[in-house]
Write a protein that holds these residues in place. Structure first.
Motif, short mmCIF file in Angstrom:
data_model
loop_
_atom_site.label_atom_id
_atom_site.label_comp_id
_atom_site.label_asym_id
_atom_site.label_seq_id
_atom_site.Cartn_x
_atom_site.Cartn_y
_atom_site.Cartn_z
N VAL A 20 0.84 -1.20 0.00
CA VAL A 20 0.00 0.00 0.00
C VAL A 20 0.87 1.25 0.00
CG1 VAL A 20 -1.66 1.32 1.36
CG2 VAL A 20 -2.00 -1.12 1.01
N HIS A 21 1.92 1.24 0.81
CA HIS A 21 2.84 2.39 0.84
C HIS A 21 3.46 2.62 -0.52
CE1 HIS A 21 6.78 4.36 1.54
NE2 HIS A 21 6.04 5.13 2.31
N ARG A 22 3.88 1.54 -1.16
CA ARG A 22 4.54 1.69 -2.47
C ARG A 22 3.57 2.27 -3.49
NH1 ARG A 22 8.30 3.75 -3.71
NH2 ARG A 22 8.73 3.17 -1.59
N ILE A 23 2.32 1.79 -3.48
CA ILE A 23 1.34 2.27 -4.45
C ILE A 23 0.93 3.72 -4.18
CG2 ILE A 23 -1.05 1.95 -5.24
CD1 ILE A 23 -0.52 -1.11 -4.91
N LEU A 24 0.87 4.08 -2.90
CA LEU A 24 0.46 5.44 -2.53
C LEU A 24 1.64 6.37 -2.27
CD1 LEU A 24 -2.52 4.59 -0.15
CD2 LEU A 24 -2.59 5.29 -2.55
N PHE A 25 2.84 5.93 -2.60
CA PHE A 25 4.04 6.73 -2.36
C PHE A 25 3.90 8.12 -2.99
CE2 PHE A 25 8.38 8.05 -3.46
CZ PHE A 25 8.96 8.00 -2.20
N ALA A 26 4.26 9.14 -2.23
CA ALA A 26 4.26 10.53 -2.66
C ALA A 26 2.86 11.04 -3.01
CB ALA A 26 5.21 10.73 -3.85
N ARG A 27 1.85 10.46 -2.41
CA ARG A 27 0.47 10.91 -2.63
C ARG A 27 -0.11 11.57 -1.39
NH1 ARG A 27 -1.25 9.72 -7.98
NH2 ARG A 27 -0.04 7.96 -8.68
N ARG A 28 0.73 11.84 -0.41
CA ARG A 28 0.34 12.51 0.83
C ARG A 28 -0.75 11.73 1.57
NH1 ARG A 28 2.83 16.71 2.03
NH2 ARG A 28 1.23 17.58 3.36
N ALA A 29 -0.58 10.41 1.60
CA ALA A 29 -1.57 9.54 2.24
C ALA A 29 -0.98 8.81 3.45
CB ALA A 29 -2.09 8.53 1.22
N LYS A 30 0.12 9.32 3.99
CA LYS A 30 0.81 8.61 5.06
C LYS A 30 -0.08 8.31 6.26
CE LYS A 30 4.86 8.06 4.89
NZ LYS A 30 6.09 8.59 5.29
#
Length: 169
Positions: free
Chosen positions: A90-100
């Motif tokens: 999930v982190h990899r897919i949402l990387f740099a999307r400000r979804a931390k």
């Protein structure tokens, strides 16, 4: 002067740290990753042990219920690995999307799920080994005994500690 976004809803328990919502999410994500590393090591060792068993000459001596139990353990092992590694995907897919913050919440839920699966896996592996080595009754005693220890150390002690730290009697 730097504006500090200390949104209390960014974390379940505000702890008085002077950090922004993003800084808190980064710190919490690092904690999730550290927990993943610990859990992953144990899961990999158990998975390797289970997979090696099928290729032992004495594996053919197992009864049909023992083979079924073995297959359930292999599935639990695979599921625990998948669930524990899901936050990384999930982190990899949402990387740099400000979804931390969402990733951290998802990671938290996955870690709880993985701990439940690993608990069942550990109890199952111990019961399986006892069943193969000494028989049915001993496997039940060993499995239930380990389940009680896991419940005490992984659930009761943390809940009592949390209650005491919150000042609840």
């Amino acid at each position: 002067m730097v504006r500090r976004d200390t949104d209390a809803s960014a974390d379940a328990q505000p702890d008085g740290r002077d950090e922004t919502r993003d800084e808190r999410a980064d710190r919490n994500w690092n904690e999730v990753l550290q927990e993943l590393r610990v859990l992953q090591t144990g899961t990999q060792i158990l998975t390797g042990f289970l997979l090696a068993l099928a290729f032992q000459p004495s594996f053919g001596d197992l009864g049909s219920s023992q083979r079924l139990g073995y297959l359930v353990l292999v599935i639990l092992s695979a599921l625990s690995a998948v669930v524990a590694l899901a936050p990384v995907s999930v982190h990899r897919i949402l990387f740099a999307r400000r979804a931390k913050p969402a990733i951290v919440r998802f990671g938290h839920l996955c870690m709880i799920g993985a701990l439940v699966l690993v608990s069942a896996l550990l109890v199952g592996v111990v019961a399986f080994v006892f069943d193969v080595v000494v028989g049915g009754a001993a496997s039940w005693v060993a499995g239930v005994g380990l389940a009680v220890v896991i419940a005490a150390l992984w659930l009761i002690v943390p809940l009592v500690t949390r209650r005491r730290s919150e000042g609840t009697p």
